[in-house]
Write a protein that holds these residues in place. Structure first.
Motif, PDB file in Angstrom:
ATOM      1  N   GLU A 136      42.960  29.547 -58.598  1.00 41.30           N
ATOM      2  CA  GLU A 136      44.000  28.537 -59.037  1.00 41.30           C
ATOM      3  C   GLU A 136      43.305  27.020 -58.865  1.00 41.30           C
ATOM      4  N   ARG A 137      42.684  26.927 -57.894  1.00 44.06           N
ATOM      5  CA  ARG A 137      42.169  25.386 -57.506  1.00 44.06           C
ATOM      6  C   ARG A 137      41.058  25.115 -58.515  1.00 44.06           C
ATOM      7  N   ILE A 138      40.139  26.219 -58.940  1.00 46.46           N
ATOM      8  CA  ILE A 138      39.200  25.973 -59.913  1.00 46.46           C
ATOM      9  C   ILE A 138      39.716  25.699 -61.112  1.00 46.46           C
ATOM     10  N   ASP A 139      40.760  26.380 -61.619  1.00 48.52           N
ATOM     11  CA  ASP A 139      41.284  26.123 -62.853  1.00 48.52           C
ATOM     12  C   ASP A 139      41.907  24.710 -62.615  1.00 48.52           C
ATOM     13  N   ARG A 140      42.432  24.393 -61.824  1.00 53.00           N
ATOM     14  CA  ARG A 140      43.210  22.933 -62.014  1.00 53.00           C
ATOM     15  C   ARG A 140      41.893  22.001 -61.911  1.00 53.00           C
ATOM     16  N   GLU A 141      40.900  22.158 -60.940  1.00 56.36           N
ATOM     17  CA  GLU A 141      40.018  20.922 -61.264  1.00 56.36           C
ATOM     18  C   GLU A 141      39.308  20.851 -62.660  1.00 56.36           C
ATOM     19  N   ARG A 142      39.371  21.997 -63.245  1.00 57.78           N
ATOM     20  CA  ARG A 142      38.816  22.021 -64.536  1.00 57.78           C
ATOM     21  C   ARG A 142      39.838  21.395 -65.698  1.00 57.78           C
ATOM     22  N   SER A 143      41.106  21.649 -65.563  1.00 59.25           N
ATOM     23  CA  SER A 143      42.143  21.377 -66.435  1.00 59.25           C
ATOM     24  C   SER A 143      42.347  19.777 -66.240  1.00 59.25           C
ATOM     25  N   THR A 144      42.247  19.209 -65.199  1.00 60.33           N
ATOM     26  CA  THR A 144      42.459  17.996 -64.845  1.00 60.33           C
ATOM     27  C   THR A 144      41.061  16.921 -64.845  1.00 60.33           C
ATOM     28  N   GLY A 145      39.892  17.612 -65.030  1.00 61.21           N
ATOM     29  CA  GLY A 145      38.757  16.937 -64.903  1.00 61.21           C
ATOM     30  C   GLY A 145      37.984  16.512 -63.706  1.00 61.21           C
ATOM     31  N   ALA A 146      38.982  16.856 -62.557  1.00 62.20           N
ATOM     32  CA  ALA A 146      38.387  16.607 -61.324  1.00 62.20           C
ATOM     33  C   ALA A 146      37.201  16.974 -60.986  1.00 62.20           C
ATOM     34  N   ALA A 147      36.644  16.390 -59.943  1.00 69.26           N
ATOM     35  CA  ALA A 147      35.315  16.880 -59.380  1.00 69.26           C
ATOM     36  C   ALA A 147      35.461  18.832 -59.069  1.00 69.26           C
ATOM     37  N   ALA A 148      34.552  19.403 -59.443  1.00 71.67           N
ATOM     38  CA  ALA A 148      34.596  20.687 -59.155  1.00 71.67           C
ATOM     39  C   ALA A 148      34.222  21.063 -57.863  1.00 71.67           C
ATOM     40  N   THR A 149      35.128  21.333 -56.645  1.00 71.82           N
ATOM     41  CA  THR A 149      34.657  21.221 -55.514  1.00 71.82           C
ATOM     42  C   THR A 149      34.812  22.859 -55.023  1.00 71.82           C
ATOM     43  N   PHE A 150      35.398  23.672 -55.637  1.00 69.77           N
ATOM     44  CA  PHE A 150      35.545  25.138 -55.338  1.00 69.77           C
ATOM     45  C   PHE A 150      34.690  26.025 -56.137  1.00 69.77           C
ATOM     46  N   ALA A 151      34.617  25.726 -57.073  1.00 68.06           N
ATOM     47  CA  ALA A 151      33.515  26.855 -58.074  1.00 68.06           C
ATOM     48  C   ALA A 151      32.417  27.235 -57.539  1.00 68.06           C
TER      49      ALA A 151
END
Length: 182
Positions: free
Chosen positions: A128-143
């Motif tokens: 869920e956090r990976i998807d959230r980071e992708r959808s908001t353009g945030a830095a990918a910290t979990f993938a």
């Protein structure tokens, strides 16, 4: 795995919008449970009988209190007592066919485990956090951390769960009749 799940839970509750969106799925009243027939309920939280009865008598919790409780339970119960974790992996988590096949596999695992007296709890905070980071353009910290943990080059985590012997029987969660969803 447990540490990454806790970190993802911290990130979710620390992200106001994601927390609000998740909290919208919590059904705290009998009316909401009967109306929506989906989402999270007190009965589905695996609480001890006295705790569950008390929670049902008290006023509905706030989003902040719910987040704090969820994070604490993730730290002290869900990850601290996990006998094992499982992860459904696919080569392309964006492919609807692979998501469907992964979901079918998860259903089969869940049914087979239940038939053997085991319990599964979905622990999808990381994805869920990976998807959230992708959808908001945030830095990918979990993938990358999840990929490293899985150690399966070219494969991505689709669904994560913990598995073990339950300490109490599960209570039913609300479901809509088939006629309402097809």
């Amino acid at each position: 795995m447990g540490g990454l799940i806790v970190a993802a839970t911290e990130a979710i509750v620390g992200d106001r919008r994601q927390s609000e969106d998740a909290f919208a799925w919590f059904r705290s009243s009998r009316d909401d449970i009967d109306r929506y027939r989906d989402g999270l309920t007190l009965d589905g939280q695996g609480l001890a009988p006295l705790t569950l009865a008390t929670a049902k008598l008290l006023p509905a919790t706030s989003r902040g209190a719910g987040d704090a409780f969820w994070l604490e339970q993730t730290r002290t119960v869900h990850t601290a007592t996990a006998a094992a974790y499982g992860v459904i992996t696919v080569t392309d988590a964006d492919d609807p066919v692979q998501r469907l096949r992964g979901g079918r596999l998860l259903q089969r695992i869940h049914l087979a485990a239940t038939a053997r007296g085991l319990a599964l709890q979905h622990m999808n905070q990381i994805t869920e956090r990976i998807d959230r980071e992708r959808s908001t353009g945030a830095a990918a910290t979990f993938a990358a951390r999840f990929d490293d943990l899985l150690a399966r080059p070219g494969w991505r985590g689709l669904a994560t769960f913990r598995i073990g012997y339950p300490v109490r029987p599960a209570r039913l969660s609300p479901r809509r009749p088939v006629s309402e969803v097809i």
